[in-house]
Write a protein that holds these residues in place. Structure first.
Motif, short mmCIF file in Angstrom:
data_model
loop_
_atom_site.label_atom_id
_atom_site.label_comp_id
_atom_site.label_asym_id
_atom_site.label_seq_id
_atom_site.Cartn_x
_atom_site.Cartn_y
_atom_site.Cartn_z
N ASN A 80 -3.21 -77.07 -6.16
CA ASN A 80 -3.32 -77.07 -7.62
C ASN A 80 -4.76 -77.32 -8.08
O ASN A 80 -5.13 -76.96 -9.20
CB ASN A 80 -2.37 -78.10 -8.26
CG ASN A 80 -2.59 -79.51 -7.76
OD1 ASN A 80 -2.82 -79.73 -6.58
ND2 ASN A 80 -2.52 -80.49 -8.66
N ASP A 81 -5.57 -77.92 -7.21
CA ASP A 81 -6.98 -78.15 -7.52
C ASP A 81 -7.92 -77.26 -6.71
O ASP A 81 -9.13 -77.36 -6.86
CB ASP A 81 -7.35 -79.61 -7.27
CG ASP A 81 -6.86 -80.54 -8.36
OD1 ASP A 81 -6.52 -80.05 -9.45
OD2 ASP A 81 -6.80 -81.76 -8.12
N MET A 82 -7.37 -76.43 -5.83
CA MET A 82 -8.21 -75.52 -5.04
C MET A 82 -7.63 -74.11 -5.17
O MET A 82 -7.07 -73.54 -4.24
CB MET A 82 -8.27 -75.97 -3.58
CG MET A 82 -9.28 -75.18 -2.71
SD MET A 82 -10.93 -75.08 -3.42
CE MET A 82 -11.44 -76.80 -3.42
N THR A 83 -7.75 -73.58 -6.37
CA THR A 83 -7.30 -72.21 -6.66
C THR A 83 -8.43 -71.24 -6.29
O THR A 83 -9.55 -71.66 -6.01
CB THR A 83 -6.97 -72.09 -8.14
OG1 THR A 83 -8.19 -72.31 -8.89
CG2 THR A 83 -5.91 -73.10 -8.58
N PRO A 84 -8.16 -69.94 -6.33
CA PRO A 84 -9.25 -68.99 -6.12
C PRO A 84 -10.43 -69.21 -7.07
O PRO A 84 -11.59 -69.09 -6.67
CB PRO A 84 -8.58 -67.64 -6.35
CG PRO A 84 -7.15 -67.86 -5.93
CD PRO A 84 -6.85 -69.27 -6.38
N LYS A 85 -10.12 -69.57 -8.31
CA LYS A 85 -11.21 -69.84 -9.27
C LYS A 85 -12.03 -71.03 -8.84
O LYS A 85 -13.28 -71.00 -8.87
CB LYS A 85 -10.64 -70.08 -10.67
CG LYS A 85 -11.73 -70.33 -11.71
CD LYS A 85 -11.14 -70.56 -13.09
CE LYS A 85 -12.25 -70.85 -14.11
NZ LYS A 85 -11.70 -71.07 -15.47
N HIS A 86 -11.36 -72.12 -8.43
CA HIS A 86 -12.09 -73.30 -7.96
C HIS A 86 -12.97 -72.96 -6.75
O HIS A 86 -14.11 -73.41 -6.65
CB HIS A 86 -11.12 -74.43 -7.58
CG HIS A 86 -10.52 -75.13 -8.76
ND1 HIS A 86 -9.24 -74.87 -9.19
CD2 HIS A 86 -11.01 -76.07 -9.59
CE1 HIS A 86 -8.98 -75.63 -10.23
NE2 HIS A 86 -10.03 -76.37 -10.51
#
Length: 483
Positions: free
Chosen positions: A184-190
């Motif tokens: 939830n904190d390491m998405t593709p965007k992140h």
């Protein structure tokens, strides 16, 4: 943590703990020390310590020397001592001392040099072993070490080696942080924002969004994307430290893998945040290359997405077209990594690379075949694979070559498309690599399957439980040789 190099006698080094390494059953290498230390050594050796590998014994130092305590560290039998044994001693020693809230240490190097080993291997093991991931823990204990003094003549080689292990260890731990971070904190965007943070004068970053990859015809990558609400990010990082042909590193970057409609079982699914370990390794390598100013032309590619099931998700039996025009029948949506890598390899070829190396948590079969001890390696360039083997031996990130015989093409033959993405369980470790070889073509290419080595369930001397950061040290050692 601060590091100092001091050319002084062990008994004159003011510190909380003096670390003395020992060969099993042998005390003769410390005959130069203060007589009170020699008496202590003889006393400890006769009753409580023998120098066996991974053996530790902490005791108060004699009153007439400056160190407050002495840690006896066992290296094992003389003929078995290697760089990895020294690293393991470093990891064991410093985690042991950290947990006792020790702050200031000194390392005696006489024996290490006598054994023709490097004290910086001890430091590297310590820096890797001290890693913790406490981002989500409210109450954090401050047990961090503050300083290590290396008791040695101040040599350029030692300073250069220390700079190398500090940068490499920092980059491994950077990769571990990325992998340990929940999805939830390491998405593709992140992940794309992390990549953008690496930009500098020699490093450029380009992020391709969904529309960009649609225009390029990356149908295999987009097939994985379809089930997720998180926008995909096709990340391209270029480090221009040389004018030579680039070496392209491709890291599988599935930030969470449920298996798609071919859904995985619930047991252990929480660990599937680690399915971007290949991408994290590539980012770690690029971070270190920039810190160390390695003269190499390097391109990193991370085809980042999630693999989830929903009403628009790709279905088993669907056929997609890749960037190079080949079609793939998707038999199993949980064989998604090779779909993203196929388009990434196809994209990489536009750079006319010297080599392509992909690193991926690709198959469960890798874990079954090799456990947690080795990376499976396959490829079409024997010379490059031999170099990687040697780097694996030096770093102890060991690789084991597997075949990709022509007969494996039958395993991935489709009745309705050019290829299918899964040939079933039989030979799945090697057939998945053969699948990728179809996209590498004649470009020198190596595939590294880290499914078994990217995550550890138990603490090891240099690898705390969780993400290992495997691949960073291996590839950096290789680049040092290839530059």
């Amino acid at each position: 943590m601060f590091f100092y190099i001091k050319n002084i006698r062990e008994e004159d080094c003011a510190c909380d703990v003096l670390i003395l390494p020992f060969i099993e059953g042998n005390t003769e290498y410390y005959s130069h020390l203060n007589s009170s230390i020699q008496k202590l050594i003889m006393k400890i050796f006769s009753k409580e310590f023998n120098g066996k590998h991974r053996e530790l014994f902490l005791t108060h130092a004699p009153d007439n020397i400056k160190p407050e305590r002495i840690l006896f560290v066992g290296l094992g039998k003389k003929d078995d001592i290697s760089a990895e044994k020294i690293r393991q001693a470093g990891g064991d020693s410093l985690t042991f001392l950290r947990d006792k809230a020790i702050k200031n240490l000194a390392l005696s190097t006489n024996l290490i040099y006598f054994l023709k080993q490097k004290p910086t291997d001890f430091i590297e093991g310590a820096l890797l072993g001290l890693y913790t991931f406490k981002k989500y823990v409210k109450e954090k204990e401050d047990k961090s070490l503050t300083a290590i003094t290396i008791i040695s003549k101040d040599k350029k080689e030692l300073r250069d080696d220390l700079k190398w292990v500090k940068a490499v260890s920092s980059s491994v731990n950077f990769s571990r942080d990325l992998i340990n971070t929940p999805a939830n904190d390491m998405t593709p965007k992140h992940l794309s924002l992390i990549a953008l943070s690496l930009k500098n004068k020699k490093t450029s970053v380009k992020i391709l969004d969904k529309k960009d990859v649609q225009k390029l015809g990356m149908g295999a990558y987009l097939a994985v994307v379809r089930g997720s609400n998180e926008p995909p990010k096709f990340i391209v990082i270029k480090y221009k430290g040389s004018q030579k042909q680039p070496i392209v590193l491709i890291g599988k970057s599935i930030t969470f893998d449920s298996g798609g409609l071919s859904i995985k079982s619930a047991e252990g699914m929480e660990k599937m945040k680690y399915d971007m370990a290949g991408g994290a390794a590539v980012l770690g390598v690029l971070k270190a290359v920039s810190l160390l100013k390695i003269p190499v032309h390097l391109i990193g590619i991370l085809p980042a997405t999630e693999n989830l099931p929903d009403g628009s998700a790709t279905k088993p039996g669907d056929v997609v077209k890749t960037i190079n025009g080949k079609t793939i029948e998707i038999i199993n949506t949980d064989a998604e990594g090779r779909l993203t890598l196929a388009d990434a390899i196809g994209y990489a070829k536009r750079y006319n690379p010297r080599y392509i190396i992909d690193i991926a948590t690709l198959t469960g079969a890798c874990s079954i075949a090799l456990g947690n001890e080795a990376i499976a390696m396959m490829g079409n360039d024997k010379s490059l694979m031999n170099k990687i083997k040697k780097s694996g031996e030096r770093t102890y990130e060991r690789v084991w070559e597997m075949p990709i015989f022509d007969e494996y093409k039958e395993y991935i033959k489709s009745d309705i498309a050019d290829l299918k993405n899964s040939g079933g369980k039989s030979g799945s470790l090697v057939s998945s690599a053969f699948f990728l070889s179809e996209f590498a073509g004649k470009t020198p290419w190596v595939h590294l399957d880290i499914a078994g080595t990217a995550w550890q369930e138990k603490d090891k001397p240099c690898i705390p439980r969780g993400a290992t950061g495997v691949g960073v040290r291996l590839i950096l050692d290789l680049l040092k040789e290839l530059k």
